[in-house]
Design an enzyme around this catalytic site. Structure first.
Site, PDB file in Angstrom:
ATOM      1  N   ASP A 122       0.916  -0.544   4.459  1.00 24.42           N
ATOM      2  CA  ASP A 122       0.066  -1.671   4.842  1.00 24.42           C
ATOM      3  C   ASP A 122      -0.876  -1.301   5.982  1.00 24.42           C
ATOM      4  O   ASP A 122      -1.995  -1.809   6.064  1.00 24.42           O
ATOM      5  CB  ASP A 122       0.932  -2.862   5.238  1.00 24.42           C
ATOM      6  CG  ASP A 122       1.462  -3.617   4.028  1.00 24.42           C
ATOM      7  OD1 ASP A 122       1.198  -3.177   2.893  1.00 24.42           O
ATOM      8  OD2 ASP A 122       2.152  -4.634   4.212  1.00 24.42           O
ATOM      9  N   LYS A 166       6.905  -2.938   1.970  1.00 27.09           N
ATOM     10  CA  LYS A 166       7.073  -3.413   0.599  1.00 27.09           C
ATOM     11  C   LYS A 166       8.134  -2.623  -0.152  1.00 27.09           C
ATOM     12  O   LYS A 166       8.784  -3.149  -1.043  1.00 27.09           O
ATOM     13  CB  LYS A 166       5.733  -3.330  -0.159  1.00 27.09           C
ATOM     14  CG  LYS A 166       4.628  -4.141   0.479  1.00 27.09           C
ATOM     15  CD  LYS A 166       5.014  -5.602   0.627  1.00 27.09           C
ATOM     16  CE  LYS A 166       3.965  -6.396   1.376  1.00 27.09           C
ATOM     17  NZ  LYS A 166       3.773  -5.953   2.762  1.00 27.09           N
ATOM     18  N   GLU A 516      -2.679  -9.018   4.120  1.00 29.58           N
ATOM     19  CA  GLU A 516      -2.178  -9.027   5.485  1.00 29.58           C
ATOM     20  C   GLU A 516      -3.356  -8.810   6.419  1.00 29.58           C
ATOM     21  O   GLU A 516      -4.193  -7.943   6.176  1.00 29.58           O
ATOM     22  CB  GLU A 516      -1.150  -7.912   5.645  1.00 29.58           C
ATOM     23  CG  GLU A 516      -0.487  -7.860   6.994  1.00 29.58           C
ATOM     24  CD  GLU A 516       0.509  -6.722   7.071  1.00 29.58           C
ATOM     25  OE1 GLU A 516       1.644  -6.905   6.615  1.00 29.58           O
ATOM     26  OE2 GLU A 516       0.146  -5.638   7.564  1.00 29.58           O
ATOM     27  N   SER A 542       0.876  -9.264   9.622  1.00 26.91           N
ATOM     28  CA  SER A 542       1.829  -8.185   9.847  1.00 26.91           C
ATOM     29  C   SER A 542       2.956  -8.709  10.722  1.00 26.91           C
ATOM     30  O   SER A 542       2.765  -9.607  11.548  1.00 26.91           O
ATOM     31  CB  SER A 542       1.144  -7.012  10.534  1.00 26.91           C
ATOM     32  OG  SER A 542       2.078  -6.134  11.091  1.00 26.91           O
TER      33      SER A 542
END
Length: 667
Positions: A122, A166, A516, A542
């Site tokens: 991310d 994830k 995000e 986040s």
């Protein structure tokens, strides 16, 4: 192109001169008998042939198979040198955990298998269209992982090794959906902080700080290089990656004191060995994951999450794990009750006040140390079983008097000069240190279905003396993160200024895959005036985000949510009570001298069209559009963004019937 250059690409045939067209098969005989040949599926027999073909000694082919499923990424040489990079440190060196687990299975009479389904970063995709695949990946990976598990029909159990935002939630979903099997999660650990450097949260803001003249180019380049003190592990803060590790242990599906172990260290490798042994023990005892993933386990996870002040992204992941296990998903009321009953006990990045990195939380005792306090407060189901083969209560009794606890806490004192009781506190000490419960779920005419804020992350200087955050300001409405970050970095008339409320709408599942938006929140954290600018969005944050950041606003703008009807200059009132854990976000008109009531504001919003800039992002992948539609039909973000197969089938059937009826209409 010259001939020699062309040969380098297309080849000159030299390698063909030594290429074989047949080879010797493995020697020996398969360990089979008459009954096996007559009764076993052909797949079992062919599987043995494949095992022999890959070089496993034929004498051991008949052993019990154990599946190691990991999110490993990249390719390392034997000495650890990078041959091909992974996407992040979290999956970079977990091949070492796989190796130790495999050796443990083999040494104890098992036949290890290793399969991989890697994961995205991310942090790497922040501010890019790569973020559109982040949350949808979780469901896809969980399905792929479950298919891999089922593709080894003879497996006795599954060891899931994963780390980050994830990959670990996907692994937990996968194992929860294989509840008839024994399973154990091995958290992939955390990155060590680098001496004299910024952590991996702060370093993500070098662009915004440089744009405002807060740092120079030399500092940005040096800090950007030096943030990681070890090559493996999830980020050093209590974000989504670290919180997911905590939740795995709190659910009882990872061994005690396994979450947040420092990647590459001896204790981290030993955890893989012990987890493999635990899995074999569960199989011998006939204990499937369904016996461990119970409602009591989920309730334990909620209070542990509250005690840690964990990432708001777990509001998406814990319900999904529960539903995969066949359990009712925790509701907003359940989360609220857990946070009201449970004080925050952990001082860690990003919540503070001292901001200890995750490795120090681990050395202070980690999850079991926190659970000792929760036990004494009567907040845990102590009879809940765990993968250690013992109950939560029995695990805590062991931990309280263990040598491991004594050594870890003493090591923290010796190496860092830190009192572990200042990292993980009892309720009285936490209260005295100013730690408050983390999550509040504001409602109002802008969030009729709810929203979430990590209230502990609001800068104390903007909270009133009664511990209530109040802010009324003009909305600055953006339909894309790119536009919002540009305005935050800007210095002219278009710039966001103190007092504004940044509204980012159209960025839920249907707009951007519920991206995000740490790029926004991190920039505001490190800008001097950022604490005076709240963020309101139907996207997510986040786990390291700080400030007055309200996300998961529902319904999302593209599903008719009123957040999509705001305009620049609209007045928005935010109230977050950090005592009662209640909050509201309301549109109150456009005239500061004559504010509307929430009810009047709701009527005005209902009469407006959607903001003209709000639409699905033109680069939203078709895969993500499909995910968004399926999860919306299954309960949406507050249901965990999962797929309810029965609900989807019902809706498809109803749609077919409606289309058929329309086709039969005359004219």
């Amino acid at each position: 192109m010259q001939a020699d250059a062309l040969d380098a690409i297309l080849g000159d045939g030299t390698a063909l001169a030594e290429t074989r067209t047949s080879g010797e098969g493995p020697p020996g005989r398969l360990p089979i008998d008459d009954a096996t040949l007559r009764q076993a599926p052909s797949g079992h027999l062919f599987g043995m042939t494949q095992n022999a073909g890959m070089g496993w000694p034929v004498s051991g082919i008949g052993r019990d198979p154990w599946l190691i499923l990991s999110t490993q990424g990249g390719l390392r040489a034997e000495d650890g040198r990078p041959l091909a990079l992974g996407l992040h440190t979290g999956h970079w060196e977990i091949d070492r955990l796989v190796r130790v687990a495999a050796e443990t299975f083999a040494a104890n009479g098992g036949l290890p298998f290793s399969l991989m389904c890697s994961d995205p970063c991310d942090g790497r995709s922040q501010g890019t269209t790569g973020m559109f695949d982040s949350l949808p990946y979780r469901n896809d990976a969980a399905m792929t992982m479950r298919r891999l598990v089922r593709s080894l029909p003879t497996r006795r159990g599954v060891l899931g090794i994963a780390t980050c935002d994830k990959g670990l939630p996907a692994m937990m979903l996968a194992l929860a959906g294989c509840g008839g099997l024994p399973g154990v999660i091995v958290p992939g650990g955390v990155t060590l902080p680098a001496r004299g450097a910024e952590d991996t949260a702060k370093v993500q803001t070098i662009g915004a700080r440089y744009a405002h003249g807060l740092i120079d180019l030399e500092h940005a380049a040096a800090m950007g290089c030096r943030a990681c003190g070890s090559p493996g592990g999830g980020c050093q803060f209590l974000g989504t990656a670290a919180t997911s590790q905590v939740i795995a242990e709190a659910l009882g599906i990872a061994l005690p004191h396994s979450a947040l172990a420092p990647s590459g260290e001896p204790v981290w490798l030993d955890m893989a060995r012990r987890s493999a042994l635990a899995l074999m023990q569960l199989a011998r005892a006939g204990t499937p994951l369904s016996a461990i993933l119970t409602r009591k386990a989920v309730e334990n996870a909620l209070v542990v999450h509250a005690a840690f002040g964990g990432s708001t992204n777990l509001l998406l992941h814990v319900p999904a794990i529960a539903r995969a296990a066949g359990l009712a998903a925790p509701t907003v009321a359940d989360w609220t009750a857990a946070n009201r009953a449970t004080p925050r006990l952990v001082d860690a990045l990003p919540n503070g006040p001292r901001h200890h990195p995750t490795v120090q939380v681990f050395m202070a005792g980690g999850v079991p140390e926190v659970m000792l306090h929760l036990r004494d407060m009567g907040l845990l189901h102590l009879d809940a079983p765990t993968v250690s083969g013992r109950t939560v209560g029995e695990n805590l009794q062991w931990w309280e008097h263990s040598q491991a606890r004594r050594i870890a806490r003493q090591r923290l004192r010796e190496l860092d000069g830190i009192d572990p009781d200042n990292v993980i506190m009892g309720p009285d000490a936490a209260r005295a240190a100013g730690l408050t419960s983390a999550l509040v779920f504001p409602v109002g005419n802008l969030a009729p279905d709810g929203s979430v804020i990590k209230a502990t992350s609001i800068d104390p200087s903007v909270v009133d003396a009664d511990n209530v955050y109040r802010h009324t300001g003009r909305a600055r409405v953006f339909a894309s993160e790119h536009e919002a970050i540009a305005a935050i970095k800007a210095r002219g008339e278009s710039a966001v200024v103190a007092g504004d409320i940044v509204v980012l709408a159209g960025c839920g599942p249907a707009g951007t895959g519920m991206e995000e938006t740490y790029q926004l929140t991190s920039a505001l954290k490190y800008l001097p005036w950022g604490k005076h600018v709240p963020v309101l969005t139907d996207a997510r944050f986040s786990g390291v985000s700080t400030g007055a950041c309200i996300g998961h606003v529902g319904p999302e703008a593209l599903a008719g949510g009123p957040i999509g009807r705001l305009r620049d200059g609209d007045l928005v009132r935010i109230v977050i009570d950090r005592n009662s854990l209640q909050g509201s976000i309301d549109f109150i008109g456009t005239d500061q001298a004559s504010p509307l009531s929430p009810e009047e504001g709701a009527k005005v919003l209902a009469s407006r069209p959607v903001h003209p800039g709000i639409a699905p992002h033109p680069e939203l992948p078709a895969d993500t559009r499909l995910w968004a539609a399926l999860q919306e039909a299954s309960g949406g973000t507050w249901g965990g963004c999962v797929y309810d197969v029965d609900a989807i089938i019902r809706i498809l059937a109803a749609g077919r019937e409606a289309l058929a009826a329309r086709a039969r209409e005359p004219g």
